[in-house]
Design a protein around this motif. Structure first.
Motif, PDB file in Angstrom:
ATOM      1  N   SER A 126      -1.634   8.205  -7.933  1.00  0.00           N
ATOM      2  CA  SER A 126      -0.562   7.236  -8.174  1.00  0.00           C
ATOM      3  C   SER A 126       0.653   7.961  -8.723  1.00  0.00           C
ATOM      4  O   SER A 126       0.533   9.042  -9.318  1.00  0.00           O
ATOM      5  CB  SER A 126      -1.014   6.150  -9.156  1.00  0.00           C
ATOM      6  OG  SER A 126      -1.339   6.711 -10.411  1.00  0.00           O
ATOM      7  N   GLY A 127       1.814   7.361  -8.497  1.00  0.00           N
ATOM      8  CA  GLY A 127       3.040   7.897  -9.051  1.00  0.00           C
ATOM      9  C   GLY A 127       3.623   9.094  -8.346  1.00  0.00           C
ATOM     10  O   GLY A 127       4.594   9.680  -8.833  1.00  0.00           O
ATOM     11  N   LYS A 185      -5.190   3.174   0.131  1.00  0.00           N
ATOM     12  CA  LYS A 185      -5.662   3.158  -1.254  1.00  0.00           C
ATOM     13  C   LYS A 185      -5.170   4.363  -2.046  1.00  0.00           C
ATOM     14  O   LYS A 185      -5.504   4.512  -3.222  1.00  0.00           O
ATOM     15  CB  LYS A 185      -7.194   3.137  -1.290  1.00  0.00           C
ATOM     16  CG  LYS A 185      -7.813   1.890  -0.688  1.00  0.00           C
ATOM     17  CD  LYS A 185      -9.340   1.947  -0.794  1.00  0.00           C
ATOM     18  CE  LYS A 185      -9.968   0.692  -0.207  1.00  0.00           C
ATOM     19  NZ  LYS A 185     -11.452   0.736  -0.288  1.00  0.00           N
ATOM     20  N   ASN A 186      -4.404   5.231  -1.379  1.00  0.00           N
ATOM     21  CA  ASN A 186      -3.942   6.472  -2.028  1.00  0.00           C
ATOM     22  C   ASN A 186      -5.105   7.219  -2.658  1.00  0.00           C
ATOM     23  O   ASN A 186      -5.037   7.685  -3.802  1.00  0.00           O
ATOM     24  CB  ASN A 186      -2.883   6.168  -3.093  1.00  0.00           C
ATOM     25  CG  ASN A 186      -1.589   5.688  -2.490  1.00  0.00           C
ATOM     26  OD1 ASN A 186      -1.200   6.146  -1.405  1.00  0.00           O
ATOM     27  ND2 ASN A 186      -0.929   4.763  -3.150  1.00  0.00           N
ATOM     28  N   THR A 187      -6.171   7.336  -1.912  1.00  0.00           N
ATOM     29  CA  THR A 187      -7.396   7.936  -2.417  1.00  0.00           C
ATOM     30  C   THR A 187      -7.879   9.018  -1.464  1.00  0.00           C
ATOM     31  O   THR A 187      -7.834   8.850  -0.242  1.00  0.00           O
ATOM     32  CB  THR A 187      -8.485   6.870  -2.602  1.00  0.00           C
ATOM     33  OG1 THR A 187      -8.033   5.904  -3.551  1.00  0.00           O
ATOM     34  CG2 THR A 187      -9.774   7.494  -3.115  1.00  0.00           C
TER      35      THR A 187
END
Length: 123
Positions: free
Chosen positions: A25-26, A77-79
């Protein structure tokens, strides 16, 4: 604030499997970031494990780990994930999630690091 949060580490017997996850994130939107994994065994230097590009899903592996480890990502999901199979005691170490805007996969070129998750493989 950039955060790379790993999960999924633990203790496993040799020959077993683990799946690591890293939620990102970010990350600054002006750049594209590949996500990947490094690891550090006790008394050894940090080493590259695997990485996956953002847009193409092109992957890159440490040669010695090809066939046992698989990296994947879910952009929605940015995963990023690391599936580790047929684990060996020498796979023991702290596994770090990383983000890099380039593709060198050298420690000095990594833009962001996670806190790390411990993987211990017993014999």
């Amino acid at each position: 604030q950039v955060q790379l949060v790993e999960s999924g580490g633990g203790l496993v017997q040799a020959g077993g499997s683990l799946r690591l996850s890293c939620a990102a994130s970010g990350l600054p939107p002006r750049k594209r970031y590949a996500l990947g994994w490094f690891r550090q065994a006790p008394g050894k230097e940090r080493e590259f494990v695997a990485a996956i590009m953002e847009s193409s899903d092109r992957t890159h592996y440490q040669d010695a780990l090809k066939g046992r480890f698989t990296v994947s990502r879910d952009n929605a999901k940015n995963t990023v994930y690391l599936q580790m199979n047929r684990l060996k005691p020498e796979d023991t170490g702290v596994y770090y999630c990383v983000a890099e805007s380039g593709s060198s996969w050298h420690v000095a070129d990594i833009d962001y690091w996670g806190q790390g998750t411990q993987v211990t493989v017993s014999s």
